[in-house]
Design a protein around this motif. Structure first.
Motif, PDB file in Angstrom:
ATOM      1  N   THR A 175       7.527 -10.597  -8.192  1.00  0.00           N
ATOM      2  CA  THR A 175       6.106 -10.975  -8.101  1.00  0.00           C
ATOM      3  C   THR A 175       5.732 -11.100  -6.799  1.00  0.00           C
ATOM      4  OG1 THR A 175       6.470 -11.939 -10.304  1.00  0.00           O
ATOM      5  CG2 THR A 175       4.431 -12.461  -9.213  1.00  0.00           C
ATOM      6  N   ALA A 176       6.254 -11.608  -6.107  1.00  0.00           N
ATOM      7  CA  ALA A 176       5.851 -11.839  -4.642  1.00  0.00           C
ATOM      8  C   ALA A 176       5.656 -10.568  -3.816  1.00  0.00           C
ATOM      9  CB  ALA A 176       6.871 -12.891  -3.954  1.00  0.00           C
ATOM     10  N   GLY A 177       6.568  -9.502  -4.073  1.00  0.00           N
ATOM     11  CA  GLY A 177       6.396  -8.252  -3.509  1.00  0.00           C
ATOM     12  C   GLY A 177       5.419  -7.622  -3.973  1.00  0.00           C
ATOM     13  N   ARG A 178       5.242  -7.578  -5.089  1.00  0.00           N
ATOM     14  CA  ARG A 178       3.877  -6.979  -5.856  1.00  0.00           C
ATOM     15  C   ARG A 178       2.727  -7.366  -5.351  1.00  0.00           C
ATOM     16  NH1 ARG A 178       4.597  -7.578 -11.975  1.00  0.00           N
ATOM     17  NH2 ARG A 178       2.211  -6.647 -11.844  1.00  0.00           N
ATOM     18  N   ILE A 179       2.628  -8.823  -4.943  1.00  0.00           N
ATOM     19  CA  ILE A 179       1.334  -9.300  -4.441  1.00  0.00           C
ATOM     20  C   ILE A 179       1.429  -8.735  -3.017  1.00  0.00           C
ATOM     21  CG2 ILE A 179       0.396 -11.423  -3.684  1.00  0.00           C
ATOM     22  CD1 ILE A 179       1.651 -12.936  -6.267  1.00  0.00           C
ATOM     23  N   SER A 180       2.262  -8.937  -2.061  1.00  0.00           N
ATOM     24  CA  SER A 180       2.400  -8.196  -0.833  1.00  0.00           C
ATOM     25  C   SER A 180       2.162  -6.902  -0.815  1.00  0.00           C
ATOM     26  CB  SER A 180       3.891  -8.517  -0.183  1.00  0.00           C
ATOM     27  OG  SER A 180       3.880  -8.223   1.071  1.00  0.00           O
ATOM     28  N   ALA A 181       2.467  -5.944  -1.978  1.00  0.00           N
ATOM     29  CA  ALA A 181       2.314  -4.646  -1.762  1.00  0.00           C
ATOM     30  C   ALA A 181       0.483  -4.601  -2.141  1.00  0.00           C
ATOM     31  CB  ALA A 181       3.317  -3.945  -2.641  1.00  0.00           C
ATOM     32  N   GLY A 182      -0.053  -5.518  -2.781  1.00  0.00           N
ATOM     33  CA  GLY A 182      -1.469  -5.199  -2.929  1.00  0.00           C
ATOM     34  C   GLY A 182      -1.748  -5.405  -4.450  1.00  0.00           C
ATOM     35  N   ASP A 183      -1.010  -5.658  -5.334  1.00  0.00           N
ATOM     36  CA  ASP A 183      -1.290  -5.906  -6.708  1.00  0.00           C
ATOM     37  C   ASP A 183      -1.410  -7.694  -7.059  1.00  0.00           C
ATOM     38  OD1 ASP A 183      -1.522  -6.080  -9.424  1.00  0.00           O
ATOM     39  OD2 ASP A 183       0.459  -5.468  -9.893  1.00  0.00           O
ATOM     40  N   LEU A 184      -2.757  -7.846  -6.744  1.00  0.00           N
ATOM     41  CA  LEU A 184      -3.181  -9.262  -6.516  1.00  0.00           C
ATOM     42  C   LEU A 184      -3.381  -9.736  -8.168  1.00  0.00           C
ATOM     43  CD1 LEU A 184      -5.927  -9.213  -4.170  1.00  0.00           C
ATOM     44  CD2 LEU A 184      -3.556  -9.705  -3.785  1.00  0.00           C
ATOM     45  N   ASP A 185      -3.058  -8.843  -9.247  1.00  0.00           N
ATOM     46  CA  ASP A 185      -3.067  -9.389 -10.688  1.00  0.00           C
ATOM     47  C   ASP A 185      -1.641  -9.663 -10.852  1.00  0.00           C
ATOM     48  OD1 ASP A 185      -5.734  -9.174 -10.937  1.00  0.00           O
ATOM     49  OD2 ASP A 185      -5.510  -6.875 -11.382  1.00  0.00           O
ATOM     50  N   ALA A 186      -0.519  -9.441 -10.205  1.00  0.00           N
ATOM     51  CA  ALA A 186       0.844  -9.757 -10.382  1.00  0.00           C
ATOM     52  C   ALA A 186       1.070 -11.383 -10.620  1.00  0.00           C
ATOM     53  CB  ALA A 186       1.737  -9.059  -9.608  1.00  0.00           C
ATOM     54  N   ARG A 187       1.577 -11.651 -11.796  1.00  0.00           N
ATOM     55  CA  ARG A 187       1.783 -13.270 -11.863  1.00  0.00           C
ATOM     56  C   ARG A 187       3.352 -13.319 -12.495  1.00  0.00           C
ATOM     57  NH1 ARG A 187      -2.041 -12.825  -9.461  1.00  0.00           N
ATOM     58  NH2 ARG A 187      -3.956 -13.874  -9.698  1.00  0.00           N
ATOM     59  N   THR A 188       4.188 -14.288 -12.198  1.00  0.00           N
ATOM     60  CA  THR A 188       5.367 -14.586 -12.797  1.00  0.00           C
ATOM     61  C   THR A 188       5.436 -15.120 -14.141  1.00  0.00           C
ATOM     62  OG1 THR A 188       6.355 -14.943 -10.433  1.00  0.00           O
ATOM     63  CG2 THR A 188       7.401 -15.742 -12.362  1.00  0.00           C
ATOM     64  N   GLY A 189       4.226 -16.081 -14.300  1.00  0.00           N
ATOM     65  CA  GLY A 189       4.151 -16.642 -15.780  1.00  0.00           C
ATOM     66  C   GLY A 189       5.128 -17.586 -15.916  1.00  0.00           C
TER      67      GLY A 189
END
Length: 421
Positions: A175-189
């Motif tokens: 999730t942190a990697g996806r956020i770092s890559a620009g996916d600001l909608d990624a969440r771990t939940g």
């Protein structure tokens, strides 16, 4: 969007580290318990042997005093008596350990006393500890086998438990990697358990929420500013046309054109951020489109087209893309190379790849690591600017499904490589 960094192939998984730590801890505990049991049992065996030897010596001494005979295996000055007992100077009873092994007779404990007073003969009794020590060896083997069996049974459980923890941590990491890559909608939940991993996951989600709100605010501000400025800038341009010809009119018209270009760039970025742009694809000759885009910049740039592919028109590679957006990307890269780099600026087209290179100081380190950012040029030595050219190029490339890689040449200069799908 920068790709999510994949795990290194040479890394050791946390799952196996935890399993190895659990196995090592189990081995240490088993070794410590085994050593304590061995020492305690050995002392107990020796203590019981000493008590048995003293009791036998007492009984043998009473019989010897009354009858003069020897019982309970006692002897007077026996041959194997330890030297410490041969040199007794008092009439007290003493014991000594003898580790000598002779045939079936193992280590033993001697008890001795001067039978005829000081200077008399030594009455001694020997108690064999061999059977008890043999039982101690069997106990050691049994504990070793039991410890190994417990270790074999516990290791899969440790691996399974560590795997559950590693999967939860991997989910947070992805999730942190996806956020770092620009996916600001990624969440771990929500995650299972009420532990530190759940706290980390919740913290990452809160960070993503805060970052998303700030970025959306920034994007909305950019779009609002661009829309608000469009009308007055258009009025300024119309007013500039009414000025009498002259140096002042030329200077003012140039500054208004720059301002209008900035506003148009801001509007384009806001549309890319909002996802409102849609490419209009067509089969076009890549070399011709790139050459025309470079020519429209009006800058001295050398273009080289080589390596036609299997689908060609004449000698040029054809690609299915949006030619207007492709020209926008190439034009921005060429303008950026001339503005922030140094001559000569070269554009090479090979197959479906377009490479734009200058011979200036190269891209700054933070731009290579984090990608281009609006209103940030990265380094003073690369000149001035608002930092929107590369940002637009990256956004348009993403829209076309192309990959834009920014790097520095080994011999100096910035290199931008565009690979079309």
């Amino acid at each position: 969007m920068r790709p999510f960094p994949r795990p290194r192939p040479d890394r050791v998984s946390l799952r196996w580290k935890i399993a190895a730590l659990a196995a090592a801890t189990a081995c240490l505990v088993a070794a410590a318990v085994g050593a304590l049991v061995h020492v305690w049992t050995a002392r107990d065996i020796r203590g019981r042997a000493e008590a048995q030897a003293l009791n036998s010596l007492y009984a043998a001494m009473e019989v010897h005093r009354r009858t003069g005979t020897l019982t309970n295996g006692a002897g007077l000055d026996p041959a194997g008596l330890p030297a410490s007992l041969r040199r007794l100077t008092d009439t007290s009873r003493h014991t000594a350990y003898d580790g000598h092994v002779d045939g079936n007779l193992g280590p033993s404990v001697w008890a001795a006393v001067r039978a005829d007073g000081p200077g008399g003969r030594v009455l001694a009794v020997q108690v064999n500890m061999g059977p008890e020590l043999h039982d101690l060896q069997r106990l050691d083997v049994t504990m070793t086998v039991a410890s190994l069996a417990a270790l074999v049974a516990a290791t899969p459980v440790a691996v399974y438990g560590a795997g559950l923890l590693a999967r939860r941590l991997r989910r947070v990491s992805e999730t942190a990697g996806r956020i770092s890559a620009g996916d600001l909608d990624a969440r771990t939940g929500p995650t299972k358990g009420r532990d530190e991993v759940a706290d980390i996951a919740a913290t990452v989600d809160l960070m993503a929420d805060s970052l998303s709100r700030r970025l959306r605010t920034e994007r909305q501000f950019t779009a609002d500013v661009a829309h608000e400025l469009r009308t007055p800038v258009g009025g300024l341009l119309a007013a500039a046309d009414l000025l009498p010809p002259g140096e002042t009119e030329d200077l003012l018209r140039a500054r208004v054109r720059d301002l209008r270009g900035l506003v148009e760039d801001l509007l384009e970025i806001s549309r890319l951020d909002a996802g409102a742009e849609r490419p209009v694809r067509a089969h076009v000759p890549l070399g011709a489109v790139v050459s025309e885009a470079v020519a429209r910049t009006g800058l001295d740039t050398r273009v080289t087209v080589t390596g036609p592919g299997p689908e060609t028109v004449g000698t040029l590679e054809t690609v299915e893309t949006d030619p207007r957006r492709l020209e926008r990307i190439v034009g921005n890269l060429v303008i950026n190379a001339h503005r922030h780099g140094a001559a000569p600026v070269e554009v090479a087209v090979e197959g479906r790849t377009v490479v734009v290179r200058d011979h200036g100081p190269g891209f700054p380190r933070d731009l290579l690591l984090g990608g281009p950012r609006r209103f940030h040029t990265g380094a003073a030595e690369r000149g001035s600017g608002h930092g929107l050219g590369l940002t637009i190029a990256v956004g348009q490339a993403r829209l076309l499904g192309a990959k834009l890689r920014l790097e520095n040449a080994p011999d100096g200069g910035a290199v931008a490589t565009l690979r079309l799908p």
